[in-house]
Motif scaffolding. Structure first.
Motif, PDB file in Angstrom:
ATOM      1  N   LYS A 121      34.791  67.377  93.481  1.00 48.93           N
ATOM      2  CA  LYS A 121      35.001  66.013  93.991  1.00 48.93           C
ATOM      3  C   LYS A 121      34.513  65.868  95.423  1.00 48.93           C
ATOM      4  O   LYS A 121      34.011  64.816  95.829  1.00 48.93           O
ATOM      5  N   PHE A 122      34.634  66.960  96.174  1.00 43.62           N
ATOM      6  CA  PHE A 122      34.142  66.950  97.552  1.00 43.62           C
ATOM      7  C   PHE A 122      32.622  66.716  97.581  1.00 43.62           C
ATOM      8  O   PHE A 122      32.111  65.852  98.297  1.00 43.62           O
ATOM      9  N   ALA A 131      34.854  72.768 101.478  1.00 40.25           N
ATOM     10  CA  ALA A 131      35.745  72.039 100.574  1.00 40.25           C
ATOM     11  C   ALA A 131      37.130  72.684 100.558  1.00 40.25           C
ATOM     12  O   ALA A 131      38.153  72.004 100.705  1.00 40.25           O
ATOM     13  N   HIS A 132      37.154  74.002 100.395  1.00 37.82           N
ATOM     14  CA  HIS A 132      38.434  74.702 100.340  1.00 37.82           C
ATOM     15  C   HIS A 132      39.211  74.588 101.649  1.00 37.82           C
ATOM     16  O   HIS A 132      40.429  74.412 101.641  1.00 37.82           O
ATOM     17  N   LEU A 165      39.164  72.224 103.638  1.00 34.07           N
ATOM     18  CA  LEU A 165      39.706  70.870 103.749  1.00 34.07           C
ATOM     19  C   LEU A 165      40.724  70.591 102.649  1.00 34.07           C
ATOM     20  O   LEU A 165      41.252  69.475 102.539  1.00 34.07           O
ATOM     21  N   GLY A 166      40.943  71.593 101.824  1.00 31.87           N
ATOM     22  CA  GLY A 166      41.897  71.415 100.736  1.00 31.87           C
ATOM     23  C   GLY A 166      41.402  70.476  99.647  1.00 31.87           C
ATOM     24  O   GLY A 166      42.176  69.844  98.942  1.00 31.87           O
ATOM     25  N   ARG A 167      40.070  70.371  99.554  1.00 32.46           N
ATOM     26  CA  ARG A 167      39.502  69.456  98.559  1.00 32.46           C
ATOM     27  C   ARG A 167      39.017  70.202  97.320  1.00 32.46           C
ATOM     28  O   ARG A 167      38.610  71.364  97.396  1.00 32.46           O
ATOM     29  N   ASP A 168      38.987  69.506  96.199  1.00 29.82           N
ATOM     30  CA  ASP A 168      38.385  70.025  94.975  1.00 29.82           C
ATOM     31  C   ASP A 168      36.870  70.125  95.216  1.00 29.82           C
ATOM     32  O   ASP A 168      36.251  69.133  95.605  1.00 29.82           O
ATOM     33  N   ASP A 175      31.768  63.093  96.535  1.00 32.23           N
ATOM     34  CA  ASP A 175      31.933  62.075  97.581  1.00 32.23           C
ATOM     35  C   ASP A 175      30.731  62.048  98.518  1.00 32.23           C
ATOM     36  O   ASP A 175      30.358  60.995  99.033  1.00 32.23           O
ATOM     37  N   GLU A 218      39.408  65.384 108.083  1.00 31.74           N
ATOM     38  CA  GLU A 218      39.160  65.727 106.677  1.00 31.74           C
ATOM     39  C   GLU A 218      37.733  65.426 106.224  1.00 31.74           C
ATOM     40  O   GLU A 218      37.473  65.285 105.035  1.00 31.74           O
ATOM     41  N   GLN A 219      36.838  65.281 107.187  1.00 29.36           N
ATOM     42  CA  GLN A 219      35.445  65.029 106.836  1.00 29.36           C
ATOM     43  C   GLN A 219      34.577  66.091 107.485  1.00 29.36           C
ATOM     44  O   GLN A 219      34.940  66.679 108.499  1.00 29.36           O
TER      45      GLN A 219
END
Lengths: 156, 736
Positions: free
Chosen positions: B563-564, B554-555, B557-560, B567, B448-449
């Motif tokens: 917020k991605f 980001a998408h 990884l399913g991240r906003d 971070d 996830e990174q």
């Protein structure tokens, strides 16, 4: 051909080819440089003047069509030494950037207010969408017109 | 840059009585086009002058141009602050190039790269302060009191009694005999009256009354008009033309061949245009460049396959990250050629006499205009004077001096004062374009990174083209027969200016997010289409590509997306502040109205950081932008409203490119010609824009360009959120 027209209240007589666009007559024959050339096809509005009170794209209006009519340019919008309320609003709202299109913008806006003293937002957009600005000063143009209209800025 | 004031601020008396301070503003456009001034050694020459006289008040003469970006307003504010006079009481003049203003120590005089305010921040304030102190000293001498007890305020120096005063104008002649203070103390921030507070524009009124004189408005006695017919396709040369027929047309004075085409000179502009219809040119097609825009991208793709390119940045090892990655994300992006389409088409006016040639032109680079005029006439650069005018839009177009070259060649042949005007079609089809570029990206993802970022940029470098124009200007000692070879060699081979052309990679090599492995490479390939600087240059495509691909990552990884990014920017509080504020301003965490979606992007260019949130939807099959929230950190703000204005302008400039911008070539000819097929955003498309400026005490950075890059990816990202289809090519298209 010999042509007579009234420009900013003054009767002018010229000998010029009939198909010469009004724009070049104003700029090069009469020295009124405030009206600008942008596209030559009536697509951008930089050359907007009033012909008998209606907005006209002077780049694609043959001077023969102005025969016997009244032309108003940015130079004649307000009495000499004064600013038109729209010009004051333009300064107040810091509208111009490069400034090249602004004469045309102001002439279109002046016509809008001449028949609709209290234009809605949609009225302003409809009246002004034919005047292009590459610096994209549209938000300020809109606000400046609104401030001069009867509605004022209150319901903008 | 730090300059010794003793050496760089000089006072002289003005004939007729008055004070003149001559000083030097730092080299402009040093950071983005690779040129740097040749350092402080050698003879110093000023490029700015502050003059105070009793008759004419205060005049600031600057070797910069105003094309809408607010330079003049910003500069007068800085001087006025230290002089303690209202900024609008300063008169400004643009310095001509040539004769008295000629600079023996070579330095390119050009305006670009959003650098005007950044480089003049210190020297303009120092000039204002030095003048005020000298005026105070002159007053003190008159009254026989201590100078430190006299105060310059509101255009007058006040006696310690607080009642007696003398105007700056009255004191100017005396002040010219005072020594220049060194060091020059500047006012502390807490005492500023105008910096950060002034909101009026210096030029608003003359630009609202039709009184500003642009290049197109220049009028000389006995002036005639020229139009030019240029090759309809790339690479064609004039073989012959029906000169006699055209000469017989009404009003035609002459028909002349130049390097760039055939010019018709007539007594009136319209007659020249009409005669143009009768002009028949036989073109030599030997070197015709018959390419279509598809060929350009095929050429790029082949080059990208064959040549990994020069490595411009390498952190860690992306190959290793790839071999260990759980997932590899890959994408290819394309951006088209773009025209500048300034509202004032290219034009210039010239007059030749026995001593040389004078040119009046709306130019961003008068130094280069001088060389251009010299190259096509018998005159040396010393014999060329360039007068700059108000500019009806620049955006980088007027850094190239082709229109000055044309008018000089025409004036030299016809020996009459002549004005050359390009039609809109001339302007669109003979522009020097923002280059089309191809980008290949891959990101490696594990746990996830993002573990690796690999970016291959494929396309030409602007400087290779610009050097053809600029090379000779770098070597003022060079005899003219060397100009062409200097241009071919370019400045890079000479090593004198040591330029690094960052035009292709800027905005990509600075990839700002935390990642252990980063590689940015540039595969150089040039299809032969003339290119140049365009508002925000490389950032205009790299900003789009980097911030769109970040969104893809980001998408996946399913991240906003906000917020991605957040971070990965944790180590950069400045970036984080701008991003957070934009997210808040753009209601990122609030529900989106039905049928709309939001996208976010952040990008630093020319030292200025901008983040934007775009809210967009689709109406009647067309993309509709409803809102743009924009946060900018440009250091100390000199004129807040100019900053807001430039952000609004940059946003809409970028949206125009995203929605409509595309110049296409068909068999070497440009397809688009006017605003009906090269559309500009109109008031109808106007979104609601909110601009927020970060409060900062850092030195100011430019604002003319940085508003452009983030809006394109922010819009594309919003469209992805709305439709699930990724916008990897510009202009954006949605399925109807």
């Amino acid at each position: 051909m010999a042509i007579k027209l009234t420009v900013n209240g003054q009767l002018r007589q010229l000998d010029i080819e009939a198909d010469t666009p009004l724009l070049w007559v104003l700029r090069d024959e009469l020295g009124l440089k405030g009206t600008k050339f942008g596209c030559g096809k009536g697509l951008c509005g930089a050359c907007t003047v009033h012909l008998d009170g209606s907005p006209a794209r002077s780049c694609s209006t043959p001077v023969s069509l102005a025969e016997g009519r009244e032309v108003t340019t940015i130079e004649g919008l307000a009495p000499e030494g004064e600013l038109h309320p729209l010009q004051l609003a333009w300064v107040e709202h810091n509208v111009p950037q490069c400034g090249y299109c602004q004469s045309g913008q102001i002439m279109s806006a002046a016509h809008l207010l001449s028949y609709n003293a209290a234009p809605s937002n949609d009225d302003i957009v409809a009246a002004m969408s034919g005047n292009l600005c590459r610096c994209r000063t549209y938000a300020r143009i809109h606000a400046a017109i609104k401030s001069v209209s009867k509605h004022g800025e209150a319901d903008a | 840059m730090s300059l010794s004031r003793r050496e760089f601020l000089k006072a002289t008396a003005v004939s007729g009585g008055g004070l003149m301070l001559s000083f030097s503003l730092g080299g402009c456009a040093a950071s983005d086009n690779g040129y740097r001034e040749s350092g402080g050694e050698g003879r110093w020459t000023p490029n700015a002058w502050l003059e105070i006289t009793d008759q004419n008040g205060i005049t600031l003469t600057i070797a910069r141009v105003e094309m809408g970006q607010g330079t003049v307003t910003g500069m007068t504010t800085l001087v006025a602050e230290e002089l303690d006079v209202p900024p609008d009481t300063l008169k400004t003049r643009f310095a001509p190039v040539g004769d008295a203003y000629r600079n023996p120590l070579y330095k390119l005089q050009l305006t670009g790269g959003s650098t005007s305010l950044a480089t003049s921040w210190q020297p303009l304030r120092e000039a204002g302060a030095a003048a005020r102190i000298m005026l105070e000293r002159a007053a003190a001498r008159t009254w026989n009191v201590e100078a430190r007890r006299c105060t310059g305020r509101d255009g007058r120096v006040w006696h310690p009694d607080g009642e007696t005063s003398l105007s700056y104008g009255q004191l100017a002649a005396l002040a010219a005999h005072e020594t220049v203070p060194d060091p020059v103390p500047l006012r502390p921030r807490s005492e500023w009256r105008y910096i950060g507070k002034t909101n009026t524009r210096h030029d608003a009124e003359i630009k609202s009354t039709g009184q500003a004189e642009y290049g197109i408005d220049v009028d000389l006695p006995d002036m005639v008009y020229a139009v030019m017919t240029r090759p309809p396709r790339l690479g064609l040369r004039v073989e012959g033309f029906n000169a006699d027929t055209v000469r017989a047309m009404p009003g035609v004075i002459d028909v002349v061949e130049t390097e760039r085409g055939v010019a018709i000179v007539a007594d009136k502009y319209w007659r020249a245009r009409k005669a143009q219809d009768a002009l028949e040119i036989v073109w030599d097609e030997t070197d015709a460049l018959d390419l279509d825009v598809d060929h350009v991208f095929e050429t790029y793709a082949r080059a990208a396959d064959d040549d990994p390119g020069e490595t411009e940045r390498e952190d860690g090892d992306v190959e290793q990250a790839r071999s260990q990655a759980g997932q590899v994300l890959e994408a290819e992006y394309r951006v088209p050629f773009l025209a500048h389409a300034t509202m004032e088409p290219m034009n210039a006016t010239a007059r030749v006499n026995e001593n040389g040639i004078e040119v009046w032109a709306p130019t961003q680079a008068p130094d280069l205009g001088r060389i251009a005029a010299a190259r096509v006439t018998d005159f040396s650069p010393d014999e060329v004077t360039i007068h700059t005018t108000w500019i009806g839009g620049g955006f980088g177009r007027r850094l190239t001096q082709d229109y000055i070259e044309e008018v000089a060649a025409i004036a030299f042949q016809v020996r009459r004062p002549v004005k050359l005007l390009w039609s809109r079609e001339d302007d669109m089809r003979h522009d020097v374009y923002r280059p089309a570029m191809l980008h290949r990206l891959s990101a490696t993802l594990s746990d996830e990174q993002i573990t690796g970022w690999d970016h291959q940029i494929v396309g030409p470098q602007v400087l290779n083209w610009y050097a053809r124009n600029a090379a000779a200007a770098q070597f003022p000692w060079a005899p003219k027969f060397l100009y062409d070879s200097l241009a071919r060699v370019g400045v890079m081979a000479e090593g004198i200016a040591t330029p690094k052309d960052t035009s292709a990679i800027e905005g990509a090599v600075e990839y700002p997010y935390a990642a252990p492995n980063v590689r940015v490479r540039h595969t150089h390939v040039d299809a032969g289409i003339p290119i140049s600087y365009w508002r925000s240059v490389g950032h205009s495509h790299n900003g789009f590509v980097v911030e769109t691909f970040m969104d893809e990552v980001a998408h996946s990884l399913g991240r906003d997306p906000y917020k991605f990014r957040r971070d990965l920017l944790k180590q950069k509080p400045g970036d984080l502040a701008v991003l957070d504020r934009a997210a808040k301003l753009g209601d990122w965490s609030r529900p989106v109205p039905e049928g709309r979606a939001r996208g976010i992007a952040i990008h630093r260019s020319f030292g200025t950081l901008v983040a934007q949130v775009v809210e967009a939807g689709i109406e009647g099959g067309a993309i509709r932008v409803y809102r743009v929230a924009c946060v900018v950190d440009c250091g100390q703000v000199v004129n807040p409203d100019v900053v807001r204005m430039q952000m609004e302008s940059g946003i809409l400039f970028g949206l125009t490119a995203a929605l409509y911008g595309e110049i296409e070539f068909e068999q070497g000819a440009v397809k688009q010609g006017n605003f009906d097929d090269y559309r500009l955003l109109s008031m109808y498309d106007l979104p609601e824009m909110t601009i927020d400026i970060i409060d900062s005490e850092a030195s100011p950075t430019g604002v003319g360009e940085p508003g452009v890059p983030p809006v394109m990816p922010a819009l594309g990202n919003a469209l992805f959120a709305l439709t699930g289809k990724r916008q990897r090519n510009m202009p954006f298209k949605v399925e109807v």
